[in-house]
Design a protein around this motif. Structure first.
Motif, mmCIF file in Angstrom:
data_model
loop_
_atom_site.group_PDB
_atom_site.id
_atom_site.type_symbol
_atom_site.label_atom_id
_atom_site.label_comp_id
_atom_site.label_asym_id
_atom_site.label_seq_id
_atom_site.Cartn_x
_atom_site.Cartn_y
_atom_site.Cartn_z
ATOM 1 N N SER A 1 72.287 32.513 99.887
ATOM 2 C CA SER A 1 71.994 31.356 99.030
ATOM 3 C C SER A 1 73.275 30.736 98.489
ATOM 4 O O SER A 1 73.422 29.510 98.442
ATOM 5 N N SER A 2 74.220 31.575 98.089
ATOM 6 C CA SER A 2 75.492 31.085 97.568
ATOM 7 C C SER A 2 76.270 30.331 98.635
ATOM 8 O O SER A 2 76.797 29.239 98.384
ATOM 9 N N ALA B 1 75.035 28.901 101.320
ATOM 10 C CA ALA B 1 74.303 27.677 101.669
ATOM 11 C C ALA B 1 74.526 26.585 100.627
ATOM 12 O O ALA B 1 74.684 25.405 100.965
ATOM 13 N N SER B 2 74.562 26.955 99.335
ATOM 14 C CA SER B 2 74.763 25.953 98.287
ATOM 15 C C SER B 2 76.156 25.353 98.353
ATOM 16 O O SER B 2 76.339 24.144 98.178
ATOM 17 N N HIS B 3 77.145 26.175 98.638
ATOM 18 C CA HIS B 3 78.508 25.646 98.763
ATOM 19 C C HIS B 3 78.642 24.768 99.996
ATOM 20 O O HIS B 3 79.383 23.788 99.997
ATOM 21 N N ASP B 4 77.919 25.127 101.063
ATOM 22 C CA ASP B 4 77.915 24.288 102.267
ATOM 23 C C ASP B 4 77.317 22.917 101.956
ATOM 24 O O ASP B 4 77.828 21.880 102.395
ATOM 25 N N ALA B 5 76.214 22.906 101.208
ATOM 26 C CA ALA B 5 75.564 21.638 100.845
ATOM 27 C C ALA B 5 76.474 20.801 99.960
ATOM 28 O O ALA B 5 76.557 19.575 100.130
ATOM 29 N N GLN B 6 77.169 21.416 99.008
ATOM 30 C CA GLN B 6 78.085 20.685 98.148
ATOM 31 C C GLN B 6 79.232 20.079 98.942
ATOM 32 O O GLN B 6 79.674 18.964 98.674
#
Length: 291
Positions: free
Chosen positions: A278-279, A281-286
């Motif tokens: 999850s961490s 994936a969130s940094h990838d999205a940002q």
């Protein structure tokens, strides 16, 4: 056990497709075939390179009566080169798999999911490390002058060591893969990280392989210092040396010191696997939003 076996087959096939030289949209069967071809090429390189360097190094070391030192030196080289092959596979397979969230949502323990992924890495390392140690063992047998009984015992110990040696680069690949995935998700040019690291690692291996004579000379000048290092900072290789030389207790120590970190790391990461994914994936999205 059945769930582990199914996941292991899926992850190993995924690794073969990622390992394929084919790119673009092609069928999964063609990509898997290409990956199998790349794996066979890796096996050939392991046997060829190890055969050349093992016999060359063993012949030089035998002249001064320390032919046994070829065993830990070639084992160290196997781990380094195997790590180079699987480091980026760990980043993609373990921390970048698109199906990881789906699999974790199924009634399968996270430990089983993580274990199946790292076992796929282990199998790739086994192809390289395991085959690499066979010519090394042959070179040692040729120059050590062992009797028939001693040679048989050595072969049994070598096979056991060859099965457990790939666990060491598998652990390092898992840790290194997490670091690569972590920093790649924070960079705009994600592929740049892999390109730069692959160039650096390949260059380091090539330079090191060209210094085989210098390595033998340095070993002869400081043999006692090397032995101390093998039994302190490089303890697994020191235990491997003593185990292959005839100590079953040292061999058992090597097997345990290889297996224990493997299981501990798999268990530790499995407890935080969903959070790690999850961490990342969130940094990838940002990163994509910022671009």
């Amino acid at each position: 056990m059945r769930k582990l076996w199914v996941l292991l087959k899926l992850n190993f096939r995924a690794m073969l497709r990622a390992f394929s030289f084919r790119s673009g949209a092609g069928s999964s069967k063609k990509k898997a075939a290409g990956g199998l071809g790349a794996l066979l090429l890796m096996a050939f390189l392991a046997l060829y390179l190890s055969g050349v360097y093992s016999f060359l190094l063993a012949s030089m070391l035998a002249e001064v009566g320390i032919v046994e030192m070829v065993l830990p030196l070639m084992a160290l080289m196997a781990c380094v080169m195997s790590l180079m092959f699987t480091l980026f596979a760990a980043s993609g397979l373990v921390f970048g798999g698109k199906d990881s969230d789906i699999v974790l949502a199924l009634p399968v323990p996270a430990f089983t999911v993580m274990l199946s992924k790292i076992l796929a890495l282990y199998l790739e390392n086994l192809v390289f490390c395991g085959l690499w140690m066979l010519p090394t063992g042959a070179a040692y047998l040729v120059y050590a002058g062992l009797g028939a009984g001693q040679a048989a015992g050595f072969c049994v110990r070598l096979l056991a060591a060859a099965l457990f040696l790939p666990l060491l680069p598998s652990v390092l690949a898992l840790l290194g893969g997490w670091v690569i995935a972590y920093f790649s998700g924070r960079m705009k040019h994600k592929s740049l990280v892999g390109t730069v690291l692959s160039i650096v690692l390949t260059g380091a291996v090539l330079v090191g392989s060209l210094q085989i004579n210098a390595l033998a000379a340095a070993l002869l000048q400081n043999i006692e210092g090397v032995r101390r290092t093998l039994h302190t900072w490089l303890l697994p290789l020191g235990l491997l040396l003593d185990g292959l030389a005839g100590s079953w207790g040292a061999l058992l120590g090597f097997l345990l010191i290889s297996l224990a970190p493997f299981l501990v790391l798999v268990w530790g990461m499995s407890t935080q696997y969903k959070r790690i994914l999850s961490s990342l994936a969130s940094h990838d999205a940002q990163r994509l939003q910022a671009a």
